[in-house]
Write an enzyme that holds these catalytic residues in place. Structure first.
Site, PDB file in Angstrom:
ATOM      1  CG  HIS A 129     126.056  76.587  68.454  1.00  0.00           C
ATOM      2  ND1 HIS A 129     126.084  77.932  68.754  1.00  0.00           N
ATOM      3  CD2 HIS A 129     125.878  75.949  69.630  1.00  0.00           C
ATOM      4  CE1 HIS A 129     125.952  78.099  70.056  1.00  0.00           C
ATOM      5  NE2 HIS A 129     125.829  76.912  70.615  1.00  0.00           N
ATOM      6  CG  ASP A 130     122.713  75.546  70.820  1.00  0.00           C
ATOM      7  OD1 ASP A 130     123.002  74.401  70.420  1.00  0.00           O
ATOM      8  OD2 ASP A 130     123.045  75.985  71.941  1.00  0.00           O
ATOM      9  CE  LYS A 145     120.409  73.728  73.027  1.00  0.00           C
ATOM     10  NZ  LYS A 145     121.255  74.285  74.114  1.00  0.00           N
ATOM     11  CG  HIS A 155     119.977  70.967  69.856  1.00  0.00           C
ATOM     12  ND1 HIS A 155     120.379  70.261  70.962  1.00  0.00           N
ATOM     13  CD2 HIS A 155     121.047  71.725  69.493  1.00  0.00           C
ATOM     14  CE1 HIS A 155     121.629  70.569  71.260  1.00  0.00           C
ATOM     15  NE2 HIS A 155     122.064  71.454  70.384  1.00  0.00           N
ATOM     16  CG  HIS A 204     127.220  71.995  68.236  1.00  0.00           C
ATOM     17  ND1 HIS A 204     126.098  71.839  67.439  1.00  0.00           N
ATOM     18  CD2 HIS A 204     126.752  72.296  69.468  1.00  0.00           C
ATOM     19  CE1 HIS A 204     125.013  72.059  68.162  1.00  0.00           C
ATOM     20  NE2 HIS A 204     125.381  72.330  69.393  1.00  0.00           N
ATOM     21  CG  HIS A 205     126.035  68.664  71.255  1.00  0.00           C
ATOM     22  ND1 HIS A 205     126.493  69.051  72.500  1.00  0.00           N
ATOM     23  CD2 HIS A 205     125.039  69.543  70.931  1.00  0.00           C
ATOM     24  CE1 HIS A 205     125.796  70.095  72.927  1.00  0.00           C
ATOM     25  NE2 HIS A 205     124.919  70.419  71.983  1.00  0.00           N
ATOM     26  CG  ASP A 208     127.762  74.498  72.905  1.00  0.00           C
ATOM     27  OD1 ASP A 208     127.036  75.442  73.285  1.00  0.00           O
ATOM     28  OD2 ASP A 208     127.367  73.320  72.837  1.00  0.00           O
TER      29      ASP A 208
END
Length: 204
Positions: free
Chosen positions: A61-62, A65, A90, A116-117, A145
């Site tokens: 998911h990240d 980054k 990101h 996801h954010h 998260d």
């Protein structure tokens, strides 16, 4: 190439300018989130196959980054508005990295990375989605998260207790709206919070 075919993530990381410490912390976070998301998906009765796929995809998911400068990613303090704007990029970066790969798991991972954010009340990013327009896999990973982020030690604060992190997820606080997360997922998280804590401790 399929996302499940092996070491493509390692090749992406080889192109990123992150220190060993930054990579280690990013890996611990992605693995904890993946495991907690897998548990939530299974308890939601989405089916063993989809639950396993969400858990595997959630670990990426990240990945966006990797393209964020380390001085921002690992800053020992609060980010400035400009730095936070860079960090907020990101999800789209991760989506663009993942969507290049073929296969169902890659598409699922790209969806999670991008969304996801997002928040149920429309205050999330990058697209301000609301309610059921947010894919269920992203609603699951969004909670996993935040749980891990609250419990992790950060350069500017100590990690929270399980009880404090759960209170913020379920009821909100001055920074987190109680309407941020999917009610269906929240009910499952509340019902199985002891299991979530046990799974999280494997990685921290």
């Amino acid at each position: 190439m399929s996302i499940s075919d092996g070491d493509w993530l390692a090749r992406l990381e080889a192109d990123a300018t992150l220190s060993d410490d930054a990579r280690c912390r990013l890996h611990a976070h992605q693995n904890a989130v993946g495991d907690v998301a897998r548990l939530i998906a299974r308890r939601l009765r989405l089916g063993r196959s989809l639950g396993e796929a969400i858990g595997r995809a959630a670990a990426y998911h990240d990945v966006g980054k990797l393209k964020v400068p380390e001085e921002i990613l690992c800053k020992p303090g609060r980010l400035t508005q400009d730095e936070f704007a860079v960090m907020r990029g990101h999800p789209a970066l991760g989506h663009d990295m993942l969507i290049k790969h073929v296969g169902r798991l890659a598409k699922l991972a790209a969806s999670i990375a991008l969304n996801h954010h997002e928040s149920m009340d429309g205050t999330g990013y990058p697209n301000g989605l609301t309610g059921d327009s947010i894919p269920i896999e992203a609603r699951i990973v969004g909670i996993a998260d935040v749980y891990d982020a609250l419990r992790e030690d950060r350069p500017y604060r100590d990690g929270m207790t399980h009880e404090k992190a759960m209170a913020i997820i379920l009821e909100g606080d001055e920074r987190t709206s109680r309407d941020k997360f999917c009610p269906l997922v929240k009910r499952v998280v509340e019902r199985h919070d002891t299991e979530i804590a046990q799974h999280w401790r494997h990685y921290h």
